[in-house]
Each structure stands twice: as C-alpha cells, then as structure tokens.
Design an enzyme around this catalytic site. Structure first.
Site, mmCIF file in Angstrom:
data_model
loop_
_atom_site.group_PDB
_atom_site.id
_atom_site.type_symbol
_atom_site.label_atom_id
_atom_site.label_comp_id
_atom_site.label_asym_id
_atom_site.label_seq_id
_atom_site.Cartn_x
_atom_site.Cartn_y
_atom_site.Cartn_z
ATOM 1 N N GLU A 1 0.915 -1.151 -0.028
ATOM 2 C CA GLU A 1 -0.057 0.003 0.089
ATOM 3 C C GLU A 1 0.767 1.379 0.058
ATOM 4 O O GLU A 1 0.811 2.196 0.999
ATOM 5 C CB GLU A 1 -0.866 0.087 1.219
ATOM 6 C CG GLU A 1 -1.973 -1.115 1.074
ATOM 7 C CD GLU A 1 -3.153 -1.136 2.131
ATOM 8 O OE1 GLU A 1 -3.421 -0.205 2.773
ATOM 9 O OE2 GLU A 1 -4.027 -1.949 1.861
ATOM 10 N N GLU B 1 -4.545 -8.788 -0.545
ATOM 11 C CA GLU B 1 -5.397 -8.586 0.517
ATOM 12 C C GLU B 1 -7.023 -8.394 0.214
ATOM 13 O O GLU B 1 -7.141 -7.811 -0.804
ATOM 14 C CB GLU B 1 -4.997 -7.302 1.169
ATOM 15 C CG GLU B 1 -3.537 -7.414 1.988
ATOM 16 C CD GLU B 1 -3.256 -6.197 2.665
ATOM 17 O OE1 GLU B 1 -4.300 -5.537 3.168
ATOM 18 O OE2 GLU B 1 -2.328 -5.937 3.068
HETATM 19 O O1 AHR Z 1 -5.208 -6.092 6.739
HETATM 20 C C1 AHR Z 1 -5.268 -5.042 7.396
HETATM 21 C C2 AHR Z 1 -4.462 -3.811 6.763
HETATM 22 O O2 AHR Z 1 -5.294 -3.526 5.791
HETATM 23 C C3 AHR Z 1 -3.273 -4.070 6.189
HETATM 24 O O3 AHR Z 1 -2.166 -4.056 7.101
HETATM 25 C C4 AHR Z 1 -3.110 -3.017 5.136
HETATM 26 O O4 AHR Z 1 -2.132 -3.486 4.145
HETATM 27 C C5 AHR Z 1 -4.446 -2.804 4.738
HETATM 28 O O5 AHR Z 1 -4.953 -1.575 4.748
#
Ligand code: AHR
Length: 501
Positions: A194, A316
């Site tokens: 991110e 994610e």
């Molecule tokens: O999964 C929780 C958080 O969500 C992670 O650390 C981040 O990459 C995302 O914003």
C-alpha cells in the site's frame, strides 16, 4: 437494478416467502484452457493483534502445547488446509519492519512500537527464522513483504541475501551464525505494501521509480529466483495500475490489488454477527463488485501486456467489520459467520474466472484478524465458516478451470477438473428459497457424484469458544445423476462442492 433486487430480497424475507427457484448450468470442458493456480488460496499473517503472538506463535517455553513455539492446535488445522503461500510480515506493519531486529538470540532482540496496530510493544521474538521455518512446516511458499516505506534499498537487498544466499557472503554467514546453514527458497517478494497509503503515501510515478531501483538490488542468489510483486492499487484506483504498467511494465512479475468488503462511508463498519437481511444483501453486492474492479484493472493490464505475463495478485481481500465488543480496536479481531463464508465462496468463484491473469490471492488474515480461518482465545481454538469454505474448495487448487454458462439468479457456480474428477462449487445466496439446479455436462461420462455442504439455520450463525461446532461441513446427498445431467436441490444460504467421477 441493484436496489430493486435488494428490495425484492428483503420483502421476500419479511413475508417469510420461501419457494424453489430454478437454475440451469452447462459446463464446457471443451473450452477449458486455464489452470486455477493453487496460489489463489494464499493466506496472510501480519504482526497485528493476536495473529502472530497468541495465534500462531506462543514461544517454546509456553505451557500451551507447541512445536518449536508454534501452537500445535493451530498448526494441525492449518496443515489440513493445504496453504499454498503465506504473506508476511504485513500489511502496514511491513513498511515499519526492520528485519535485522528479528534475528539472533530472542532475548536480545530490540523491541519496537507497533504504530499501526494498537501501539503495542513488538518484541520481535517472531522474525525471519520463525516465519520461514513455519512455512516449511506448513509446506507453503513464503511471500515476503519488503519495507519500502521506511526502509532502504540496502536493507531489503541484504534481507534477500540473508534468506537465499548459499555463498560465502556476509549475510549468508550471519544466517549460519544464527543457526541456519542452508538458505531457504523465497520466491515471492513484495516491493512495499500500500505504497499509496500506510506504505509511504507516495504518488504512483514516484513509487514506480522507487520500485525500479529496489528491483535492481534484490538479486537472485544461488538458484533462487525472485518473483517481484509491485505494490498495486486499492480498489477503484485505476490510475495507479495505469502508471505502474506504463512505467514499470515487465520489470515486475506481478502487481497487487487490495479489495475489502467493507463499509467506508460512516463511522461504523457494522457488527460481524448482528446484521439484517438488508445488510446481508448489501454485503454480497459489495463483495461481488470485486468482479467489475478486477475487469477494469485487467483491461488496463491487457493494454500494456496483452500476453498476460504480469500477474494480478489480490494479496489482501475479505470482510472487515467492527471489532468484537470489548476488544482492542487496533487488533481487528472479528467474528465470522455464514455471511463471511458466502463472501469467501463468491470471491473465490470470481477469482477462478480470471485465472489467466490472477495468479495469487491472500485473504486477510489467517488467524484472529479480519476474515480469519481460525480464532483463538487463550488455550481454545475454533475454526470459522470461512475455514470450511477454503477446505471444501481445496479441490480447485491447480485444477483446470472449466468455463460454464448459467441461467437463473442468486446462484454462483465454478467448475474445475483435476485427476479425472470434476468439482463444481455452488452457492445459493438466497436467504429463503432453495434452488433447483440442473447441471449439464455435455460429452462427459459420469459414474458417480458426491458432495459436501456448508449451511446453517441463520445466516448470522457462527462458531464460538463455547459452541465450536455450530457451523461445519456435512455430506450433501440432494443430487441426482441421470447420464450427463445432474439435478441438485441447493438449500437456501448454502455452499456445496460436488465431486463428479
Ligand atoms: O489487513 C489489515 C490492513 O489493511 C493491512 O495492514 C493493510 O495493508 C490494509 O490496509
């Protein structure tokens, strides 16, 4: 249109209106060409809440039964899940993580404050060796998420050398001093996480340059070949993908995408367990929107990479609810109901469809954080409905994707073929009505069919530490075989995986 669907669904629930609906599915083995990579079933472990400490790792001296510090109960459950890869150490944590703090004698490792997640003290007792050894025990590939936000090129380059060099090199020798003679195999390397947000708040042009610089110095040692993954877009940020494809292109093996099923427009994300039918259907809509998001990112990638050499890694994804009452808001500990199972199954069915571009996905996260497979509380452990979806869906890992056509509503389906067997995952998202499904398998000789099902009385049903077996898979019998045609009665709110031989 969506609103109308929602209204009808809510009205039918309100009226207790339950009826059978019909869906027709035709499977097309003759059109099959893509393999569903097993890496679509990847997991994610971050130094966040009780994911690592208490969830995976208790330390060798703990009273809790453990193997070299890893919880035995969790290890056993995870081994049964056949995890293909595990992403670590974050998430946002990765861009503040300095790997050298996590090697050497545990008692002498420096501490740090976990600024992203609850401001708790991180003692670094779970570091590189503990993670890579865990991957070996689980038989999965490690996916290292490197620190680009607050680290240096030198730091990440040395980490790669420490893990993978077999030579007489400074980092390989340091690893040997720390008790590991032979290098590990590390293929997947994330260059930042991110980077548009918690990973450095960068603009895409700046990140693209930085990626190129990092990529030069993260080298392939002694037969280890890195597969470098650029930090990709959030949800609808198509410009991020456009700039990375234009400026990095084939200097990356893949780029990532993050997509959460989450409410972002008001303070509350909603309870994980206490929700209405309307909330449920909203959740499914939001979850299924991932398909359009994927299509748009892929369309951009196709412009620059028509041969689909660069992978899209949804590293994610999953549901994100309010934390359980009374728990630390920074720990993201949430319960997991049949609604979450629906999100898991629907999302995986979507990923299969784009197997020619999506090479990996990592649900967030493996234990005790967001849409977990497993929840732990001191000595107790429960498997979540999402765990059971991953277990039932294992059969799709590295299987040939079989395209299908479908008529009807509120059903999601996906089919694959492996080792002479066909597997079809079927989901009836309707809260009230069962579905009568006719499945045609033209040109195939079918001898027998069996199935597994996950369902429950209420969509909010979930397993608790007091009642750990409320939601679990059962054998599914409501399927009839007639030559190359199957008739299935799929109960309301159920997920079924059929095995056809
Ligand atoms: O999964 C929780 C958080 O969500 C992670 O650390 C981040 O990459 C995302 O914003």
């Amino acid at each position: 249109m969506k609103l109308l669907f929602l209204l009808l669904a809510v009205l039918s629930v309100a009226n207790g209106f339950a009826q059978s609906k019909e869906t027709i599915i035709t499977i097309h083995p003759e059109q099959a060409k893509d393999t569903i990579s097993k890496h679509l079933y990847g997991q994610f472990a971050e130094h966040l809440g009780a994911c690592i400490y208490g969830g995976l790792w208790v330390g060798e001296d703990a009273a809790k039964p453990n193997t070299n510090g890893y919880r035995n109960d969790v290890l056993k459950a995870l081994k049964e899940l056949q995890i293909p890869n595990l992403r670590w150490p974050g998430g946002c944590f990765a861009d503040e993580y300095h790997w050298m703090d996590g090697i050497g004698a545990r008692s002498q490792r420096p501490k740090m404050v976990n600024n992203n997640w609850g401001g708790v003290v991180e003692n670094n007792s779970f570091g590189t060796h503990e993670f890579l050894n865990l991957c070996e025990i689980l038989g999965c590939e490690p996916y290292i998420s490197g620190n680009v936000g607050s680290g240096t090129v030198e730091e990440l380059a040395k980490w790669v050398e420490y893990m993978t060099s077999d030579g007489d090199s400074p980092m390989a020798n340091l690893r040997r001093q720390n008790g590991r003679e032979k290098p590990w195999k590390v293929k997947y390397l994330g260059v930042g996480n991110e980077s548009w947000g918690c990973g450095g708040d960068m603009l895409p042009e700046y990140y693209a340059d930085l990626y190129r610089r990092y990529a030069v110095y993260c080298r392939n040692f002694d037969g280890n070949r890195l597969f470098k993954i650029a930090s990709g877009a959030s949800d609808y940020d198509y410009n991020w993908t456009e700039i990375l494809m234009k400026k990095i292109g084939n200097k990356m093996n893949a780029l990532s995408l993050h997509y959460y099923t989450v409410k972002t427009w008001d303070g509350s994300k909603g309870s994980a367990t206490d929700f209405s039918a309307e909330d449920y259907y909203w959740t499914l809509d939001k979850c299924l929107e991932i398909e359009e998001v994927i299509q748009k990112h892929i369309a951009i990638m196709d412009k620059y990479d028509p041969d689909k050499r660069i992978g899209l890694m949804v590293d994610e994804w999953g549901t994100w609810w309010d934390v359980e009452p009374g728990t630390n808001p920074g720990f993201l500990f949430q319960q997991n109901t049949m609604r979450d199972a629906m999100v898991a199954g629907l999302t995986l069915n979507v990923f299969h469809k784009y197997a020619d571009r999506i090479q990996m996905s990592n649900i967030a996260q493996i234990v005790n954080v967001l849409q977990s497979m497993i929840l732990t509380k001191e000595d107790k452990m429960i498997l979540t409905p999402t765990y059971f979806v991953f277990k039932m869906y294992q059969v799709h890992q590295d299987a040939l994707y079989l395209p299908l056509e479908m008529t009807g509503e509120n059903v999601s389906a996906s089919a694959s073929q492996k080792e002479g067997k066909i597997h079809i995952s079927l989901i009836n998202t309707d809260l009230e009505s069962e579905q009568r499904i006719k499945i045609f398998l033209p040109g195939l000789k079918v001898n027998q069919v069996s199935g597994q099902m996950l369902t429950s009385k209420a969509i909010s049903d979930h397993n608790t530490f007091e009642n750990p077996d409320r939601v679990k898979t059962v054998d599914f019998k409501d399927v009839k075989l007639n030559k190359a045609q199957l008739t299935v009665h799929l109960p309301a709110k159920s997920i079924v995986v059929l095995e056809i031989e």
